[in-house]
Design a protein around this motif. Structure first.
Motif, PDB file in Angstrom:
ATOM      1  N   MET A   1       8.469 -25.449   4.152  1.00 44.75           N
ATOM      2  CA  MET A   1       7.506 -25.404   2.991  1.00 44.75           C
ATOM      3  C   MET A   1       8.116 -24.936   1.627  1.00 44.75           C
ATOM      4  SD  MET A   1       4.555 -26.910   3.641  1.00 44.75           S
ATOM      5  CE  MET A   1       3.576 -26.466   2.186  1.00 44.75           C
ATOM      6  N   ILE A   2       9.331 -24.059   1.709  1.00 43.95           N
ATOM      7  CA  ILE A   2       9.709 -23.223   0.723  1.00 43.95           C
ATOM      8  C   ILE A   2      10.268 -24.001  -0.387  1.00 43.95           C
ATOM      9  CG2 ILE A   2      11.672 -21.712   0.177  1.00 43.95           C
ATOM     10  CD1 ILE A   2      11.349 -20.285   2.561  1.00 43.95           C
ATOM     11  N   PRO A   3      11.025 -25.144  -0.230  1.00 44.03           N
ATOM     12  CA  PRO A   3      11.631 -26.058  -1.521  1.00 44.03           C
ATOM     13  C   PRO A   3      10.425 -26.761  -2.242  1.00 44.03           C
ATOM     14  CG  PRO A   3      12.779 -26.426   0.482  1.00 44.03           C
ATOM     15  CD  PRO A   3      11.688 -25.750   1.030  1.00 44.03           C
ATOM     16  N   LEU A   4       9.313 -27.084  -1.494  1.00 45.47           N
ATOM     17  CA  LEU A   4       8.058 -28.018  -2.039  1.00 45.47           C
ATOM     18  C   LEU A   4       7.327 -26.930  -2.834  1.00 45.47           C
ATOM     19  CD1 LEU A   4       6.701 -30.476  -2.331  1.00 45.47           C
ATOM     20  CD2 LEU A   4       5.401 -29.999  -0.299  1.00 45.47           C
ATOM     21  N   VAL A   5       7.142 -25.728  -2.016  1.00 50.38           N
ATOM     22  CA  VAL A   5       6.052 -24.574  -3.058  1.00 50.38           C
ATOM     23  C   VAL A   5       6.857 -24.300  -4.313  1.00 50.38           C
ATOM     24  CG1 VAL A   5       4.937 -22.593  -2.836  1.00 50.38           C
ATOM     25  CG2 VAL A   5       4.886 -24.241  -0.763  1.00 50.38           C
TER      26      VAL A   5
ATOM     27  N   LEU B   1       6.758 -27.130  -7.079  1.00 45.62           N
ATOM     28  CA  LEU B   1       5.318 -27.432  -7.471  1.00 45.62           C
ATOM     29  C   LEU B   1       4.754 -26.385  -8.054  1.00 45.62           C
ATOM     30  CD1 LEU B   1       3.689 -29.374  -4.537  1.00 45.62           C
ATOM     31  CD2 LEU B   1       4.792 -30.275  -6.559  1.00 45.62           C
ATOM     32  N   LEU B   2       4.932 -25.047  -7.800  1.00 48.65           N
ATOM     33  CA  LEU B   2       4.346 -23.633  -8.174  1.00 48.65           C
ATOM     34  C   LEU B   2       5.230 -22.638  -8.660  1.00 48.65           C
ATOM     35  CD1 LEU B   2       1.928 -23.303  -4.999  1.00 48.65           C
ATOM     36  CD2 LEU B   2       1.436 -24.513  -7.095  1.00 48.65           C
ATOM     37  N   GLY B   3       6.575 -22.738  -8.542  1.00 54.26           N
ATOM     38  CA  GLY B   3       7.560 -21.845  -8.980  1.00 54.26           C
ATOM     39  C   GLY B   3       7.874 -21.034  -8.088  1.00 54.26           C
ATOM     40  N   PRO B   4       9.218 -20.440  -8.117  1.00 53.88           N
ATOM     41  CA  PRO B   4       9.677 -19.594  -7.030  1.00 53.88           C
ATOM     42  C   PRO B   4       8.830 -18.116  -6.639  1.00 53.88           C
ATOM     43  CG  PRO B   4      11.002 -19.663  -8.983  1.00 53.88           C
ATOM     44  CD  PRO B   4      10.181 -20.369  -9.190  1.00 53.88           C
ATOM     45  N   GLN B   5       8.202 -17.497  -7.848  1.00 55.92           N
ATOM     46  CA  GLN B   5       7.763 -16.206  -7.522  1.00 55.92           C
ATOM     47  C   GLN B   5       6.260 -16.577  -6.604  1.00 55.92           C
ATOM     48  OE1 GLN B   5      10.467 -14.202  -8.090  1.00 55.92           O
ATOM     49  NE2 GLN B   5       8.414 -12.700  -8.237  1.00 55.92           N
ATOM     50  N   THR B   6       5.804 -17.936  -6.302  1.00 55.19           N
ATOM     51  CA  THR B   6       4.678 -17.943  -5.666  1.00 55.19           C
ATOM     52  C   THR B   6       5.103 -18.176  -4.374  1.00 55.19           C
ATOM     53  OG1 THR B   6       4.492 -20.533  -5.976  1.00 55.19           O
ATOM     54  CG2 THR B   6       3.498 -18.735  -7.938  1.00 55.19           C
ATOM     55  N   VAL B   7       6.394 -18.584  -4.153  1.00 54.07           N
ATOM     56  CA  VAL B   7       6.643 -19.116  -2.643  1.00 54.07           C
ATOM     57  C   VAL B   7       6.272 -18.024  -1.255  1.00 54.07           C
ATOM     58  CG1 VAL B   7       8.379 -19.440  -1.104  1.00 54.07           C
ATOM     59  CG2 VAL B   7       8.430 -20.413  -3.248  1.00 54.07           C
ATOM     60  N   ALA B   8       6.700 -16.923  -1.462  1.00 55.09           N
ATOM     61  CA  ALA B   8       6.506 -15.903  -0.364  1.00 55.09           C
ATOM     62  C   ALA B   8       4.911 -15.775  -0.345  1.00 55.09           C
ATOM     63  CB  ALA B   8       7.171 -14.594  -0.711  1.00 55.09           C
ATOM     64  N   PRO B   9       4.251 -15.284  -1.386  1.00 54.79           N
ATOM     65  CA  PRO B   9       2.725 -14.907  -1.115  1.00 54.79           C
ATOM     66  C   PRO B   9       1.827 -16.088  -0.653  1.00 54.79           C
ATOM     67  CG  PRO B   9       3.291 -14.770  -3.319  1.00 54.79           C
ATOM     68  CD  PRO B   9       4.621 -14.710  -2.623  1.00 54.79           C
ATOM     69  N   ALA B  10       2.117 -17.221  -1.213  1.00 57.43           N
ATOM     70  CA  ALA B  10       1.421 -18.498  -0.674  1.00 57.43           C
ATOM     71  C   ALA B  10       1.866 -19.023   0.447  1.00 57.43           C
ATOM     72  CB  ALA B  10       1.731 -19.660  -1.950  1.00 57.43           C
ATOM     73  N   ILE B  11       2.906 -19.159   0.884  1.00 59.04           N
ATOM     74  CA  ILE B  11       3.233 -19.397   2.362  1.00 59.04           C
ATOM     75  C   ILE B  11       2.872 -18.406   3.194  1.00 59.04           C
ATOM     76  CG2 ILE B  11       5.064 -19.912   4.054  1.00 59.04           C
ATOM     77  CD1 ILE B  11       6.597 -21.194   1.675  1.00 59.04           C
TER      78      ILE B  11
ATOM     79  N   CYS C   1      16.465 -26.373   9.339  1.00 60.87           N
ATOM     80  CA  CYS C   1      16.078 -25.319   8.463  1.00 60.87           C
ATOM     81  C   CYS C   1      17.145 -24.453   7.645  1.00 60.87           C
ATOM     82  CB  CYS C   1      15.104 -24.256   9.093  1.00 60.87           C
ATOM     83  SG  CYS C   1      13.459 -24.818   9.685  1.00 60.87           S
ATOM     84  N   GLY C   2      18.310 -24.353   8.303  1.00 64.76           N
ATOM     85  CA  GLY C   2      19.489 -23.720   7.413  1.00 64.76           C
ATOM     86  C   GLY C   2      19.845 -24.457   6.154  1.00 64.76           C
ATOM     87  N   VAL C   3      19.815 -25.952   6.327  1.00 68.48           N
ATOM     88  CA  VAL C   3      20.398 -26.712   5.391  1.00 68.48           C
ATOM     89  C   VAL C   3      19.237 -26.603   4.368  1.00 68.48           C
ATOM     90  CG1 VAL C   3      20.723 -29.054   4.929  1.00 68.48           C
ATOM     91  CG2 VAL C   3      21.830 -27.943   6.751  1.00 68.48           C
ATOM     92  N   VAL C   4      17.967 -26.870   4.632  1.00 66.06           N
ATOM     93  CA  VAL C   4      16.931 -26.571   3.807  1.00 66.06           C
ATOM     94  C   VAL C   4      17.193 -25.443   2.801  1.00 66.06           C
ATOM     95  CG1 VAL C   4      14.466 -26.390   3.206  1.00 66.06           C
ATOM     96  CG2 VAL C   4      15.409 -28.230   5.133  1.00 66.06           C
TER      97      VAL C   4
ATOM     98  N   LEU D   1      19.736 -23.355   2.551  1.00 63.24           N
ATOM     99  CA  LEU D   1      20.864 -23.408   1.633  1.00 63.24           C
ATOM    100  C   LEU D   1      20.983 -24.300   0.250  1.00 63.24           C
ATOM    101  CD1 LEU D   1      23.960 -22.336   2.098  1.00 63.24           C
ATOM    102  CD2 LEU D   1      24.559 -24.752   2.898  1.00 63.24           C
ATOM    103  N   LEU D   2      20.022 -25.576   0.511  1.00 61.75           N
ATOM    104  CA  LEU D   2      19.666 -26.176  -0.961  1.00 61.75           C
ATOM    105  C   LEU D   2      19.077 -25.597  -1.712  1.00 61.75           C
ATOM    106  CD1 LEU D   2      19.265 -29.760   0.825  1.00 61.75           C
ATOM    107  CD2 LEU D   2      21.261 -29.016  -0.424  1.00 61.75           C
ATOM    108  N   ASP D   3      17.836 -24.814  -1.021  1.00 66.68           N
ATOM    109  CA  ASP D   3      17.092 -24.052  -1.977  1.00 66.68           C
ATOM    110  C   ASP D   3      17.661 -22.695  -2.712  1.00 66.68           C
ATOM    111  OD1 ASP D   3      14.321 -23.441  -2.918  1.00 66.68           O
ATOM    112  OD2 ASP D   3      14.537 -21.743  -1.602  1.00 66.68           O
ATOM    113  N   ALA D   4      18.617 -22.406  -1.999  1.00 67.82           N
ATOM    114  CA  ALA D   4      19.429 -21.097  -2.696  1.00 67.82           C
ATOM    115  C   ALA D   4      20.228 -21.752  -3.849  1.00 67.82           C
ATOM    116  CB  ALA D   4      20.332 -20.562  -1.635  1.00 67.82           C
ATOM    117  N   PHE D   5      20.662 -22.867  -3.649  1.00 67.28           N
ATOM    118  CA  PHE D   5      21.735 -23.355  -4.574  1.00 67.28           C
ATOM    119  C   PHE D   5      21.066 -24.278  -6.052  1.00 67.28           C
ATOM    120  CE2 PHE D   5      25.043 -22.364  -1.506  1.00 67.28           C
ATOM    121  CZ  PHE D   5      25.878 -21.842  -2.422  1.00 67.28           C
ATOM    122  N   PHE D   6      19.624 -24.686  -5.511  1.00 67.76           N
ATOM    123  CA  PHE D   6      19.421 -25.768  -6.470  1.00 67.76           C
ATOM    124  C   PHE D   6      17.698 -25.391  -6.842  1.00 67.76           C
ATOM    125  CE2 PHE D   6      22.316 -28.014  -4.026  1.00 67.76           C
ATOM    126  CZ  PHE D   6      23.124 -28.705  -5.249  1.00 67.76           C
TER     127      PHE D   6
END
Length: 242
Positions: free
Chosen positions: A29-33, A36-46, A232-235, A237-242
């Protein structure tokens, strides 16, 4: 409404997959959230979504919980969740995401592409530092569920045991994170609303996956789990760079 619908469907799919493969919903869910919502919302929303989805998983598989593992892992998770939530937004998470991604991808080699049943011997008392470390990292990046899988598999947990034990620990971990996020001002009503949508979709996904899991033998379950970890590791990794 469109964003909410997307998050509901994504939550359903992510928790369906994670139930038959022992975790990974939050990471999926991390890349999608973030998009759609911005990186700062990822941890609390998920975290809220996982907290709402996990009671159904814990209840459905309650008879398979390994309470000996929980007694060691839960106290560590409580400490790690509070520390991680406090640290959230204080440091850049890039290097953490990168390290976790590489660890998950490395499981392909640890288990020799599925040919090995264990990559190391796991002792019960090691679950305390494991719970602390995983909970701390989870509070920073939003989800680290599959990181626990190699340790639980090496301890000997399989299928329903692994899912149920992780669900109990995750339920307490997510609650602690939510209380800490709220106390530290990282949770808003808008984020909570999106987390609720994710959680409802996730709960439905768990219910649907339960029936499928009954028809999955231990070999296929292991294949699912070992396949999802590097994905999940690849997901991540992509989220970290993009």
């Amino acid at each position: 409404m469109i964003i909410a619908s997307i998050l509901f469907i994504a939550g359903l799919a992510a928790w369906f997959i994670s139930t038959i493969a022992a975790g990974g919903a939050a990471m999926l869910m991390i890349p999608l959230v973030a998009l759609l919502l911005g990186p700062q919302t990822v941890a609390p929303a998920i975290s809220l979504g996982a907290f709402l989805a996990n009671p159904s998983r814990a209840w459905l598989f309650r008879h398979s919980v390994d309470w000996q593992v929980c007694r060691w892992m839960i106290p560590g998770s409580l400490c790690g969740a509070i520390l991680g939530a406090w640290t959230f937004s204080q440091i850049p998470v890039f290097w953490i995401q990168l390290a976790l991604a590489l660890f998950l991808i490395s499981t392909v080699f640890q288990y020799r592409f599925g040919k090995s049943s264990r990559s190391f011997k796991m002792r019960r008392q090691w679950f305390f530092p494991l719970g602390l470390g995983v909970a701390f990292l989870s509070a920073l990046v939003g989800g680290t569920g599959p990181v626990q899988n190699p340790f639980l598999l090496n301890y000997g947990l399989q299928k329903e045991q692994l899912i149920a034990t992780k669900a109990i620990n995750s339920l307490i971990l997510q609650l602690t994170k939510l209380l800490a996020y709220t106390g530290f001002g990282a949770m808003t009503l808008e984020i909570a609303g999106y987390g609720l949508v994710i959680g409802l979709g996730g709960a439905l996904g768990v219910w649907c996956a339960r029936h499928h899991l009954k028809n999955v033998d231990e070999h296929r379950f292991r294949v699912y789990t070992l396949t999802l970890m590097p994905i999940c590791g690849v997901v991540m990794l992509l989220d970290a760079f993009f």
